[in-house]
Design a protein around this motif. Structure first.
Motif, short mmCIF file in Angstrom:
data_model
loop_
_atom_site.label_atom_id
_atom_site.label_comp_id
_atom_site.label_asym_id
_atom_site.label_seq_id
_atom_site.Cartn_x
_atom_site.Cartn_y
_atom_site.Cartn_z
N ALA A 102 0.85 -1.18 0.00
CA ALA A 102 0.00 0.00 0.00
C ALA A 102 0.89 1.24 0.00
O ALA A 102 2.08 1.16 0.35
CB ALA A 102 -0.91 -0.01 1.23
N PRO A 103 0.37 2.39 -0.39
CA PRO A 103 1.17 3.62 -0.35
C PRO A 103 1.78 3.85 1.03
O PRO A 103 1.11 3.73 2.05
CB PRO A 103 0.15 4.71 -0.71
CG PRO A 103 -0.89 4.01 -1.52
CD PRO A 103 -0.98 2.64 -0.94
N GLY A 104 3.07 4.16 1.03
CA GLY A 104 3.78 4.39 2.27
C GLY A 104 4.60 3.21 2.75
O GLY A 104 5.40 3.34 3.68
N TYR A 105 4.41 2.07 2.11
CA TYR A 105 5.13 0.86 2.53
C TYR A 105 6.02 0.31 1.41
O TYR A 105 6.42 -0.84 1.43
CB TYR A 105 4.13 -0.22 2.97
CG TYR A 105 3.32 0.19 4.17
CD1 TYR A 105 3.80 0.00 5.47
CD2 TYR A 105 2.07 0.78 4.02
CE1 TYR A 105 3.05 0.39 6.57
CE2 TYR A 105 1.31 1.17 5.11
CZ TYR A 105 1.82 0.97 6.39
OH TYR A 105 1.08 1.36 7.48
N GLU A 106 6.35 1.15 0.44
CA GLU A 106 7.11 0.69 -0.72
C GLU A 106 8.56 0.35 -0.37
O GLU A 106 9.24 -0.32 -1.17
CB GLU A 106 7.11 1.76 -1.81
CG GLU A 106 5.73 2.04 -2.42
CD GLU A 106 4.94 3.10 -1.66
OE1 GLU A 106 3.89 3.53 -2.17
OE2 GLU A 106 5.39 3.50 -0.56
N GLY A 107 9.03 0.74 0.80
CA GLY A 107 10.42 0.46 1.15
C GLY A 107 10.65 -0.86 1.83
O GLY A 107 11.79 -1.23 2.11
N ILE A 108 9.58 -1.61 2.08
CA ILE A 108 9.71 -2.91 2.75
C ILE A 108 9.99 -3.99 1.71
O ILE A 108 9.37 -4.03 0.65
CB ILE A 108 8.45 -3.23 3.56
CG1 ILE A 108 8.30 -2.23 4.71
CG2 ILE A 108 8.49 -4.66 4.10
CD1 ILE A 108 7.03 -2.38 5.50
N GLY A 109 10.93 -4.89 2.04
CA GLY A 109 11.24 -6.00 1.14
C GLY A 109 12.09 -5.59 -0.04
O GLY A 109 12.60 -4.47 -0.14
N ASP A 110 12.22 -6.53 -0.97
CA ASP A 110 13.03 -6.34 -2.17
C ASP A 110 12.14 -6.35 -3.40
O ASP A 110 11.15 -7.08 -3.46
CB ASP A 110 14.07 -7.46 -2.28
CG ASP A 110 14.99 -7.50 -1.08
OD1 ASP A 110 15.48 -6.42 -0.69
OD2 ASP A 110 15.20 -8.60 -0.53
N PRO A 111 12.48 -5.56 -4.43
CA PRO A 111 11.66 -5.56 -5.65
C PRO A 111 11.71 -6.90 -6.36
O PRO A 111 12.71 -7.61 -6.32
CB PRO A 111 12.29 -4.44 -6.49
CG PRO A 111 13.68 -4.29 -5.96
CD PRO A 111 13.62 -4.64 -4.50
N VAL A 112 10.61 -7.25 -7.01
CA VAL A 112 10.49 -8.48 -7.78
C VAL A 112 10.32 -8.10 -9.24
O VAL A 112 9.42 -7.32 -9.59
CB VAL A 112 9.30 -9.33 -7.30
CG1 VAL A 112 9.13 -10.57 -8.17
CG2 VAL A 112 9.47 -9.71 -5.84
N GLU A 113 11.18 -8.64 -10.08
CA GLU A 113 11.15 -8.27 -11.50
C GLU A 113 9.93 -8.83 -12.22
O GLU A 113 9.31 -8.16 -13.02
CB GLU A 113 12.43 -8.77 -12.18
CG GLU A 113 13.70 -8.09 -11.69
CD GLU A 113 13.69 -6.59 -11.96
OE1 GLU A 113 13.12 -6.18 -13.00
OE2 GLU A 113 14.23 -5.83 -11.14
N HIS A 114 9.57 -10.06 -11.90
CA HIS A 114 8.49 -10.70 -12.66
C HIS A 114 7.78 -11.72 -11.77
O HIS A 114 8.42 -12.45 -11.03
CB HIS A 114 9.05 -11.40 -13.90
CG HIS A 114 8.00 -12.15 -14.68
ND1 HIS A 114 7.04 -11.51 -15.42
CD2 HIS A 114 7.77 -13.49 -14.80
CE1 HIS A 114 6.25 -12.44 -15.99
NE2 HIS A 114 6.68 -13.63 -15.63
N THR A 115 6.46 -11.73 -11.85
CA THR A 115 5.68 -12.75 -11.16
C THR A 115 4.68 -13.35 -12.13
O THR A 115 4.27 -12.71 -13.10
CB THR A 115 4.91 -12.18 -9.96
OG1 THR A 115 3.96 -11.22 -10.44
CG2 THR A 115 5.83 -11.53 -8.95
N THR A 116 4.28 -14.57 -11.86
CA THR A 116 3.24 -15.22 -12.65
C THR A 116 1.99 -15.32 -11.81
O THR A 116 2.04 -15.38 -10.60
CB THR A 116 3.68 -16.64 -13.07
OG1 THR A 116 4.01 -17.40 -11.90
CG2 THR A 116 4.88 -16.57 -13.99
N SER A 117 0.85 -15.33 -12.47
CA SER A 117 -0.42 -15.33 -11.76
C SER A 117 -0.64 -16.65 -11.04
O SER A 117 -0.23 -17.72 -11.51
CB SER A 117 -1.57 -15.10 -12.74
OG SER A 117 -2.82 -15.22 -12.09
N CYS A 118 -1.31 -16.57 -9.87
CA CYS A 118 -1.71 -17.77 -9.14
C CYS A 118 -2.99 -18.36 -9.71
O CYS A 118 -3.40 -19.45 -9.33
CB CYS A 118 -1.93 -17.46 -7.66
SG CYS A 118 -0.41 -17.29 -6.74
#
Length: 512
Positions: free
Chosen positions: A325-341
């Motif tokens: 959510a807005p304001g929490y973009e600094g948590i974790g590491d970016p993911v380049e690509h994901t596939t749908s579940c």
């Protein structure tokens, strides 16, 4: 019991005139006044002990009323005495527990009593109170006391409020879901669960499996605490500053206030489950499910088994992906690509609308429409002690898991406990009583638009996984300890499970 379809016509327009009449109130001479939604009276004769001017707010102090001859009998549920003295601020009395009572206003004629009864009825019509309810009672939940709770706690208040009802007991697992799926919703102003949180979730899933799901899911839902956890009731009452009690939960339904409630789609391939509360993986899920064998201990089983699990603390490998959510973009590491579940459902989905799945002319809800290509995912890597994903603040009366959670903000609150020593895990469990555990450096607390769990094996094992628990029900299990009478689980352990929020999809009765 009266026909629940009676009185289905439109409500009359309220009469706004102020009524003033000489009367005897609880046997004492008084001048009674009905102004707006306030019933007040002041003594005109000798003041008895406890006398003086008093008033009742119809919305917040009154269950219902009856007219019997010249007498107007008002059933009250007010704080403190049977009616509160006027406040200098003009907004009623102070705090304290609510108590049932009765105020008898004896008019000078039957015509006057009937005129006042009609005026109060018109004012009630503006408050949006339910007139007809379906009440689902689960006699097997918690300490198996739901029948007694219905008879002693629910029924007296419902009847005093003049609400027509049909009561139906659940007979087996998922029976409430079946009831909701086939219910004639035109007959009712709400569906109430006298149960733990699981029956409420069954009802939500049943409503979303209907052809008319978009209308059905807007039927107001209510819950009376008769389970082990009762997190939803605690969250609702706490949000309005009301103490946790059976009668407060019932009165919240009678008053008719409603609020929107987020619904979370939990998806693995073609398999879907709809949640309104929480999903857990790791320590808390282990405690919740594995402690079932100590159910004879009541709620103490949770505390007892929590200590056992901390002593033998488990950690789980895996990965958690999320759209912050807005304001929490600094948590974790970016993911380049994901596939749908989600599996390819092109043959079953309306073009341009993924909220319906249509097959053989039956359309059901399949979750919110989300273009995953536009989402920016981030990730946290294990090992993890616990992952708690919640839509509400409380898991039970004494456990605040997500202090910042809102019922309909369109986000889930994630509380991820990273690898930590046993002593820290114990402190974190203790800190769940008031939500202070989220301040620990071992906890990542953030809000998400969507989240995906890729659960791994228990650290130190090459074969044993964990438990994924949604709203008190096992979704997936990787510890191969399913008992013989336990049903097959809805999802497989190990494959990704995705949670996506549909903001304010459902409606629930609320104290305010």
């Amino acid at each position: 019991m009266a026909d629940p379809e009676a009185g289905a016509g439109g409500s009359p327009e309220p009469r706004e005139e102020t009524l003033v009449e000489p009367a005897r109130v609880n046997g004492s001479a008084a001048e009674a006044t009905l102004s707006g939604t306030e019933l007040a009276w002041r003594p005109t004769g000798p003041i008895r002990d406890g006398g003086g001017s008093r008033k009742l707010e119809l919305e917040s102090d009154v269950l219902g009323f009856q007219v019997e001859g010249r007498a107007l009998k008002v059933a009250t549920f007010a704080r403190g005495e049977e009616a509160r003295p006027p406040s200098p601020l003009g907004c009623g009395g102070g705090g304290g527990d609510r108590k049932r009572g009765e105020v008898v206003v004896e008019m000078e004629s039957e015509d006057a009593a009937q005129r006042w009864g009609d005026a109060i009825r018109d004012r009630f019509a503006t408050l949006g109170r339910p007139k007809r309810l379906l009440i689902i009672v689960n006699p097997y939940g918690g300490k198996r006391g739901a029948r007694k709770i219905f008879q002693t706690e629910v029924l007296p208040l419902i009847e005093a409020a003049g609400i027509h009802y049909i009561m139906q007991e659940t007979k087996h697992r998922l029976h409430a879901q079946e009831i909701a799926r086939s219910l004639d919703l035109r007959k009712y102003d709400g569906v109430i669960c006298v149960s733990g949180d699981g029956i409420l979730v069954e009802v939500v899933n049943g409503l979303l499996q209907r052809n008319d799901w978009s209308t059905a899911i807007k039927v107001p839902l209510g819950i009376i605490p008769a389970g082990t956890g009762n997190g939803m009731v605690q969250a609702l009452l706490h949000s309005s500053g009301e103490p946790f009690s059976m009668s407060n939960a019932v009165f919240a339904i009678i008053r008719g206030h409603k609020r929107a409630l987020d619904v979370t789609s939990v998806v693995q391939g073609k398999t879907k489950f709809f949640s309104v509360m929480m999903l857990t993986w790791g320590l808390v899920a282990d405690i919740d499910i594995e402690s079932e064998k100590f159910r004879w201990m009541g709620s103490a089983r949770i505390d007892f088994y929590s200590l056992l699990r901390v002593v033998n603390l488990r950690r789980y490998s895996g990965r958690i992906l999320f759209v912050p959510a807005p304001g929490y973009e600094g948590i974790g590491d970016p993911v380049e690509h994901t596939t749908s579940c989600k599996s390819n459902e092109a043959g079953n989905t309306n073009e341009g609308d993924t909220s319906n799945v249509c097959n053989n002319e039956t359309c059901t809800y399949s979750g919110p429409s989300v273009d995953e290509a536009d989402l920016e995912w981030r990730s946290l890597n294990g090992p993890f002690v616990n992952a708690w994903i919640s839509n509400i603040a409380f898991a039970s009366e004494g456990v605040m898991i997500a202090p910042q959670a809102q019922f309909a903000d369109g986000y889930l609150d994630a509380a991820i406990i990273k690898d930590c020593p046993r002593s820290v895990a114990l402190r974190l469990l203790l800190g769940m009583k008031d939500g202070s555990y989220i301040e620990s450096p071992y906890v990542e607390y953030f809000k998400v638009k969507a989240l995906r769990i890729e659960p791994g094996l228990r650290v130190g094992s090459s074969t044993i996984g964990g438990i994924i628990d949604a709203d008190g029900e096992v979704l997936a299990r990787g510890d191969v300890t399913r008992s013989g009478d336990e049903p097959e689980h809805l999802m497989a352990y190990g494959a990704p499970i995705q949670l996506t929020v549909d903001q304010g999809l459902a409606t629930i009765f609320s104290p305010r």
